[in-house]
Design a protein around this motif. Sequence first.
Motif, PDB file in Angstrom:
ATOM      1  N   LYS A   1      37.081 -20.832  24.791  1.00 43.14           N
ATOM      2  CA  LYS A   1      36.804 -20.369  26.153  1.00 43.14           C
ATOM      3  C   LYS A   1      35.454 -20.895  26.655  1.00 43.14           C
ATOM      4  N   LYS A   2      34.475 -20.944  25.767  1.00 40.75           N
ATOM      5  CA  LYS A   2      33.141 -21.435  26.127  1.00 40.75           C
ATOM      6  C   LYS A   2      33.046 -22.958  26.064  1.00 40.75           C
ATOM      7  N   GLY A   3      34.055 -23.597  25.495  1.00 42.77           N
ATOM      8  CA  GLY A   3      34.023 -25.046  25.355  1.00 42.77           C
ATOM      9  C   GLY A   3      33.011 -25.513  24.315  1.00 42.77           C
ATOM     10  N   ILE A   4      32.862 -24.715  23.254  1.00 46.64           N
ATOM     11  CA  ILE A   4      31.886 -24.999  22.202  1.00 46.64           C
ATOM     12  C   ILE A   4      32.625 -25.403  20.933  1.00 46.64           C
ATOM     13  N   THR A   5      32.200 -26.489  20.318  1.00 47.56           N
ATOM     14  CA  THR A   5      32.795 -26.918  19.050  1.00 47.56           C
ATOM     15  C   THR A   5      32.168 -26.133  17.899  1.00 47.56           C
ATOM     16  N   GLN A   6      32.803 -26.217  16.745  1.00 45.11           N
ATOM     17  CA  GLN A   6      32.249 -25.563  15.562  1.00 45.11           C
ATOM     18  C   GLN A   6      30.875 -26.131  15.238  1.00 45.11           C
ATOM     19  N   ARG A   7      30.711 -27.414  15.377  1.00 45.90           N
ATOM     20  CA  ARG A   7      29.409 -28.041  15.095  1.00 45.90           C
ATOM     21  C   ARG A   7      28.329 -27.514  16.043  1.00 45.90           C
ATOM     22  N   GLU A   8      28.653 -27.416  17.334  1.00 50.23           N
ATOM     23  CA  GLU A   8      27.676 -26.920  18.313  1.00 50.23           C
ATOM     24  C   GLU A   8      27.285 -25.475  18.022  1.00 50.23           C
ATOM     25  N   LEU A   9      28.280 -24.631  17.731  1.00 48.09           N
ATOM     26  CA  LEU A   9      27.975 -23.237  17.432  1.00 48.09           C
ATOM     27  C   LEU A   9      27.179 -23.128  16.138  1.00 48.09           C
ATOM     28  N   ALA A  10      27.549 -23.899  15.144  1.00 47.28           N
ATOM     29  CA  ALA A  10      26.814 -23.886  13.871  1.00 47.28           C
ATOM     30  C   ALA A  10      25.344 -24.237  14.104  1.00 47.28           C
ATOM     31  N   ASP A  11      25.090 -25.241  14.928  1.00 47.12           N
ATOM     32  CA  ASP A  11      23.710 -25.623  15.247  1.00 47.12           C
ATOM     33  C   ASP A  11      22.973 -24.486  15.957  1.00 47.12           C
ATOM     34  N   ARG A  12      23.652 -23.824  16.883  1.00 43.55           N
ATOM     35  CA  ARG A  12      23.029 -22.733  17.646  1.00 43.55           C
ATOM     36  C   ARG A  12      22.659 -21.540  16.783  1.00 43.55           C
ATOM     37  N   ILE A  13      23.464 -21.277  15.753  1.00 44.51           N
ATOM     38  CA  ILE A  13      23.203 -20.105  14.909  1.00 44.51           C
ATOM     39  C   ILE A  13      22.551 -20.477  13.588  1.00 44.51           C
ATOM     40  N   ASN A  14      22.174 -21.746  13.463  1.00 45.75           N
ATOM     41  CA  ASN A  14      21.436 -22.224  12.297  1.00 45.75           C
ATOM     42  C   ASN A  14      22.220 -22.059  10.988  1.00 45.75           C
ATOM     43  N   THR A  15      23.462 -22.570  11.008  1.00 42.84           N
ATOM     44  CA  THR A  15      24.282 -22.597   9.801  1.00 42.84           C
ATOM     45  C   THR A  15      24.993 -23.939   9.747  1.00 42.84           C
ATOM     46  N   THR A  16      25.827 -24.136   8.756  1.00 34.24           N
ATOM     47  CA  THR A  16      26.544 -25.406   8.655  1.00 34.24           C
ATOM     48  C   THR A  16      27.916 -25.301   9.317  1.00 34.24           C
ATOM     49  N   GLU A  17      28.448 -26.449   9.682  1.00 33.15           N
ATOM     50  CA  GLU A  17      29.785 -26.486  10.257  1.00 33.15           C
ATOM     51  C   GLU A  17      30.824 -26.015   9.226  1.00 33.15           C
ATOM     52  N   ALA A  18      30.597 -26.342   7.955  1.00 38.92           N
ATOM     53  CA  ALA A  18      31.517 -25.914   6.891  1.00 38.92           C
ATOM     54  C   ALA A  18      31.560 -24.393   6.777  1.00 38.92           C
ATOM     55  N   THR A  19      30.407 -23.755   6.864  1.00 36.62           N
ATOM     56  CA  THR A  19      30.358 -22.288   6.795  1.00 36.62           C
ATOM     57  C   THR A  19      31.089 -21.684   7.981  1.00 36.62           C
ATOM     58  N   LEU A  20      30.851 -22.217   9.173  1.00 37.34           N
ATOM     59  CA  LEU A  20      31.521 -21.698  10.364  1.00 37.34           C
ATOM     60  C   LEU A  20      33.036 -21.889  10.254  1.00 37.34           C
ATOM     61  N   SER A  21      33.458 -23.006   9.700  1.00 39.23           N
ATOM     62  CA  SER A  21      34.879 -23.258   9.501  1.00 39.23           C
ATOM     63  C   SER A  21      35.497 -22.206   8.588  1.00 39.23           C
ATOM     64  N   ARG A  22      34.755 -21.779   7.586  1.00 41.17           N
ATOM     65  CA  ARG A  22      35.246 -20.722   6.681  1.00 41.17           C
ATOM     66  C   ARG A  22      35.365 -19.381   7.403  1.00 41.17           C
ATOM     67  N   TYR A  23      34.463 -19.118   8.351  1.00 40.05           N
ATOM     68  CA  TYR A  23      34.578 -17.898   9.146  1.00 40.05           C
ATOM     69  C   TYR A  23      35.851 -17.943   9.989  1.00 40.05           C
ATOM     70  N   VAL A  24      36.111 -19.087  10.622  1.00 42.72           N
ATOM     71  CA  VAL A  24      37.280 -19.238  11.487  1.00 42.72           C
ATOM     72  C   VAL A  24      38.570 -19.092  10.687  1.00 42.72           C
ATOM     73  N   SER A  25      38.599 -19.650   9.492  1.00 44.44           N
ATOM     74  CA  SER A  25      39.821 -19.592   8.669  1.00 44.44           C
ATOM     75  C   SER A  25      40.029 -18.236   7.996  1.00 44.44           C
ATOM     76  N   GLY A  26      38.981 -17.406   7.973  1.00 42.27           N
ATOM     77  CA  GLY A  26      39.085 -16.107   7.302  1.00 42.27           C
ATOM     78  C   GLY A  26      38.738 -16.169   5.829  1.00 42.27           C
ATOM     79  N   ALA A  27      38.295 -17.335   5.358  1.00 38.90           N
ATOM     80  CA  ALA A  27      37.956 -17.490   3.945  1.00 38.90           C
ATOM     81  C   ALA A  27      36.604 -16.877   3.598  1.00 38.90           C
ATOM     82  N   ARG A  28      35.782 -16.682   4.613  1.00 39.38           N
ATOM     83  CA  ARG A  28      34.446 -16.128   4.391  1.00 39.38           C
ATOM     84  C   ARG A  28      34.085 -15.214   5.549  1.00 39.38           C
TER      85      ARG A  28
END
Length: 90
Positions: free
Chosen positions: A26-53
Amino acid sequence: MIYWRKLGGNIMSKEFGNRLSAAMQKKGITQRELADRINTTEATLSRYVSGAREPKVEVLANIATALGTTSDYLLGIENDEFSFPKVQRI
């Protein structure tokens, strides 16, 4: 273990991942952009999205702020994406 994990385990993680993904779209934000904004890695954010973490409470708050929503919405506790009262001019 954080509090919200006790509420629903994997079910809550999947709901969180689905809502997180939808809010990013909805915001037009990629996982990489959000990861940068919250100071984490794209891999970690991907795990949040998948429900693995599951994010820690502080990270959850940062995600909600970056997406202009609430942690309650992302966790599936609230159904309104942004439920702050509107300010009216006098």
